[in-house]
Design an enzyme around this catalytic site. Structure first.
Site, short mmCIF file in Angstrom:
data_model
loop_
_atom_site.label_atom_id
_atom_site.label_comp_id
_atom_site.label_asym_id
_atom_site.label_seq_id
_atom_site.Cartn_x
_atom_site.Cartn_y
_atom_site.Cartn_z
N HIS A 114 0.87 -1.18 0.00
CA HIS A 114 0.00 0.00 0.00
C HIS A 114 0.90 1.23 0.00
O HIS A 114 2.01 1.20 0.54
CB HIS A 114 -0.84 -0.05 1.28
CG HIS A 114 -1.92 0.98 1.37
ND1 HIS A 114 -1.67 2.28 1.74
CD2 HIS A 114 -3.27 0.89 1.17
CE1 HIS A 114 -2.81 2.94 1.77
NE2 HIS A 114 -3.79 2.14 1.42
N ASP A 146 3.02 -4.31 7.96
CA ASP A 146 1.83 -3.48 7.80
C ASP A 146 0.62 -4.40 8.00
O ASP A 146 0.26 -5.16 7.10
CB ASP A 146 1.84 -2.85 6.40
CG ASP A 146 0.51 -2.22 6.03
OD1 ASP A 146 -0.40 -2.18 6.88
OD2 ASP A 146 0.39 -1.78 4.88
N GLN A 183 -4.63 -4.88 7.03
CA GLN A 183 -5.67 -5.79 6.53
C GLN A 183 -5.65 -7.14 7.24
O GLN A 183 -6.41 -8.04 6.86
CB GLN A 183 -5.51 -6.01 5.02
CG GLN A 183 -5.69 -4.76 4.18
CD GLN A 183 -7.11 -4.22 4.21
OE1 GLN A 183 -8.04 -4.85 4.72
NE2 GLN A 183 -7.29 -3.02 3.68
N LYS A 241 -10.35 0.02 10.71
CA LYS A 241 -10.61 -1.20 9.93
C LYS A 241 -11.02 -2.37 10.81
O LYS A 241 -11.37 -3.43 10.30
CB LYS A 241 -9.38 -1.56 9.10
CG LYS A 241 -9.10 -0.56 7.96
CD LYS A 241 -8.00 -1.07 7.05
CE LYS A 241 -7.28 0.03 6.32
NZ LYS A 241 -7.98 0.46 5.10
N CYS A 296 -4.64 2.64 -3.70
CA CYS A 296 -3.37 3.10 -3.10
C CYS A 296 -2.28 2.05 -3.30
O CYS A 296 -1.49 1.79 -2.39
CB CYS A 296 -3.52 3.41 -1.62
SG CYS A 296 -4.69 4.72 -1.30
C1 LIG Z 1 -2.53 -2.85 3.42
C2 LIG Z 1 -2.83 -1.47 3.92
N1 LIG Z 1 -1.85 -0.76 4.50
C3 LIG Z 1 -2.06 0.47 4.98
C4 LIG Z 1 -3.28 1.07 4.88
C5 LIG Z 1 -3.42 2.46 5.40
O1 LIG Z 1 -4.38 2.54 6.38
P1 LIG Z 1 -4.74 3.95 6.99
O2 LIG Z 1 -5.21 4.79 5.86
O3 LIG Z 1 -5.80 3.64 7.98
O4 LIG Z 1 -3.52 4.48 7.62
C6 LIG Z 1 -4.33 0.38 4.29
C7 LIG Z 1 -5.68 0.97 4.19
O5 LIG Z 1 -6.16 1.48 3.24
C8 LIG Z 1 -4.09 -0.91 3.79
O6 LIG Z 1 -5.06 -1.59 3.19
#
Ligand SMILES: Cc1ncc(COP(=O)(O)O)c(C=O)c1O
Lengths: 168, 409
Positions: free
Chosen positions: B122, B199, B202, B225, B364
């Site tokens: 991401h 990370d 998910q 989430k 993203c």
């Molecule tokens: C795999 C992954 N990493 C990071 C994020 C970033 O999450 P956040 O926008 O809550 O910081 C997301 C969410 O969109 C994600 O799906």
């Protein structure tokens, strides 16, 4: 007519299937890139201006049916118009797409009005218009290679302006 | 214990209608809906216990501080962190990763050092490293996917060098839905003397997570989430590392003493929590994790995977659908697809008018879109409240959407 059909009117789908004025111009007065960073869609607009008229307009790039139809109809609408008329049209188009009423001078562009009801898609429709606005500004300043514009940023300002206008 | 449709009643928003149709929420991967229990906990906290934390000498402040710190302990227990001291509250996974890049990266990374990332990250796990690399003169090494659309572990091994300082990767992919073999990746990183940041954005909502068993050094996730309010997330860091890091942001809450021209800093974790934190949001996170444990993380993972299998089978039979991501026991409840000849945004709008919420775009994950050879995709994602009926509705609608847009694009 169902809701989907009100947004994607036949004329909109027809323009999306066979966009007019796709391609590039050489020579051009200004080349303008527009981007919608939230979805990654990009558009390049070429304008040839002569004696205060939009002599020719073309676009290339990729995007959804709404962005393609909007760009196609926009290039059709501005060709042969004066720069001042084109600028007025930008204002009317943005007003319509933000649900602020339909100016009759929009003509065929009125088939895009339904998009104002799908808030998530307004930026798809305004991408080409934001690019046009920036392109005319660049041309007035004598710039042929205009810096890329970001519809996310511009549309956020327009939306706030529309709210201000409505409440004030 | 299997998850039944009765669980839908736990989510008040599922009673609403969108465009005159019942809401079918297939966008949990973007953000999860909130169980009643979380809403009630936040509401009760504001009505009965709210005050600032760690500063007042009055009863409410003490109660608020207790609630905030209890949430920290709850997070630690949920991901099996050895100690709550090593859990830092942040706004979201993105901020957690940025915190590591600043507090650890700016000291630990020098010119020529290497950071290894996969192509499926991401942007939250790419951009902070781009910023750090540009500032410190470091090098980013990208690891591709194998032909099975899983991270190519041989390529990962090949990307490691004596200069590798960090491997940063996802636990579950937000596009491919696949579970990354973190324990194995930890072995590869550690063998090369690098740290591993995971990370978990998910993963934490969908499967049991044990940061110690995984062998991670740092682990970040977002509260929104997992059914908590937005604005709260957590970063866990191995305590021996965290204890040596300098502050990230400066201000109140994170100091020990302050003079006009210098200050000394609090112990962990407060050193990393400058300013008034997201207090009620932390209380909401506590309630969300209680809820998830009541439902059962293994049950959620089994439910998600069964739904993914079902959706893949159903969508495969829709003309013109291309599916992305691997199949197998390591595939969670995220199904990414494209409909031939229709832009994903148009797919999303056509579904939206039927009350079906999906995500469309690059998610993203632009490098991954490039690797898949697409600019954007549509994505349906599942959670506790998702049913096979909803997936049937999606599949049936897609057939009609394709007819509606025939010839466009
Ligand atoms: C795999 C992954 N990493 C990071 C994020 C970033 O999450 P956040 O926008 O809550 O910081 C997301 C969410 O969109 C994600 O799906």
């Amino acid at each position: 007519m169902g809701f989907l059909e009100q947004v994607y009117r036949d004329a909109v789908l027809e323009h999306a299937r066979s966009p007019r004025n796709r391609g590039t111009l050489d020579p051009y007065t200004v080349r303008q890139e527009g981007i919608n960073p939230s979805c990654g869609d990009e558009l390049v607009l070429y304008l040839r201006l002569q004696d205060g008229l939009v002599d020719d307009a073309r676009f290339e790039g990729h995007g959804c049916a709404i962005s393609q139809a909007s760009a196609s109809m926009m290039t059709q609408a501005i060709k042969g118009r004066t720069v001042d008329e084109a600028e007025a049209l930008i204002g009317h188009f943005k007003a319509m797409i933000h649900g602020k009423g339909v100016d009759p001078s929009l003509g065929d562009l009125q088939v895009l009005e339904g998009i104002s009801k799908l808030h998530a898609r307004v930026k798809c429709a305004t991408l080409s218009w934001v690019a046009l606005d920036a392109a005319l500004g660049a041309a007035a300043a004598g710039t042929a290679e205009a810096p890329q514009v970001d519809v996310d940023a511009v549309d956020a300002v327009d939306a706030v302006d529309a709210i201000d206008a409505a409440s004030g | 214990m299997a998850i039944t449709a009765e669980r839908r009643d736990d989510f008040p928003i599922l009673r609403r209608r969108v465009h005159d149709a019942p809401l079918v929420y297939l966008d949990s991967a973007a953000s999860a809906q909130k169980p009643e229990r979380v809403l009630a906990a936040v509401d009760d906290f504001y009505r009965q216990h709210y005050a600032n934390v760690h500063r007042g000498a009055h009863t409410l402040s003490a109660e608020a501080t207790d609630a905030y710190e209890a949430a920290r302990t709850r997070v630690a227990r949920f991901i099996n962190a050895p100690d709550a001291r090593s859990v830092v509250f942040v706004r979201n996974a993105t901020e957690g990763i940025n915190l590591v890049a600043h507090a650890w990266g700016r000291r630990a990374i020098g010119p020529g050092d290497e950071i290894v990332l996969t192509v499926a990250e991401h942007h939250a796990n790419l951009v902070p490293w781009h910023l750090l690399a540009a500032e410190r003169g470091a090098v980013i090494r990208g690891v591709p996917l194998g032909s099975d659309q899983r991270v190519d572990l041989d390529a990962l091994k090949g990307a490691m060098s004596p200069r590798t300082k960090l491997v940063a990767t996802f636990h579950v992919s937000n596009v491919l839905g696949v579970l990354n073999p973190i324990a194995e990746i930890a072995g590869i990183a550690h063998e090369a003397g690098a740290l591993l940041l995971v990370d978990g954005a998910q993963a934490v909502p969908h499967l049991p997570v044990d940061v110690q068993a995984l062998g991670a050094d740092m682990y970040a996730f977002s509260g929104h989430k997992v059914g908590a309010p937005s604005g709260i997330g957590a970063l866990w860091v191995r305590e021996d590392l965290l204890a040596t890091w300098p502050p990230f942001l400066g201000g109140g809450e994170m100091i020990r003493t302050v003079a006009i021209d210098r200050s000394t800093y609090a112990d962990i974790p407060m050193r990393f929590e400058a300013g008034t934190p997201a207090i009620a949001e932390a209380v909401g996170l506590h309630a969300a994790l209680d809820y998830l444990d009541e439902v059962g993380m293994q049950a959620i993972w089994d439910h998600d995977r069964a739904l993914a299998r079902y959706a893949i089978e159903r969508l495969r039979r829709v003309d013109g659908v291309t599916l992305y991501g691997p199949e197998g026991d390591d595939r969670g409840g995220i199904v990414t697809f494209n409909l031939d000849g229709v832009h994903p945004h148009d797919v999303a709008s056509a579904l939206d008018v039927r009350g079906v919420a999906i995500r469309a775009g690059h998610h993203c994950a632009q490098p991954l879109m490039g690797a898949l050879g697409v600019r954007s995709t549509a994505r349906a994602s599942f959670w506790i409240h998702t049913t096979t009926d909803e997936i049937d509705l999606l599949a049936d609608a897609l057939g009609e959407v394709r007819t509606f847009f025939a010839g466009v694009a």
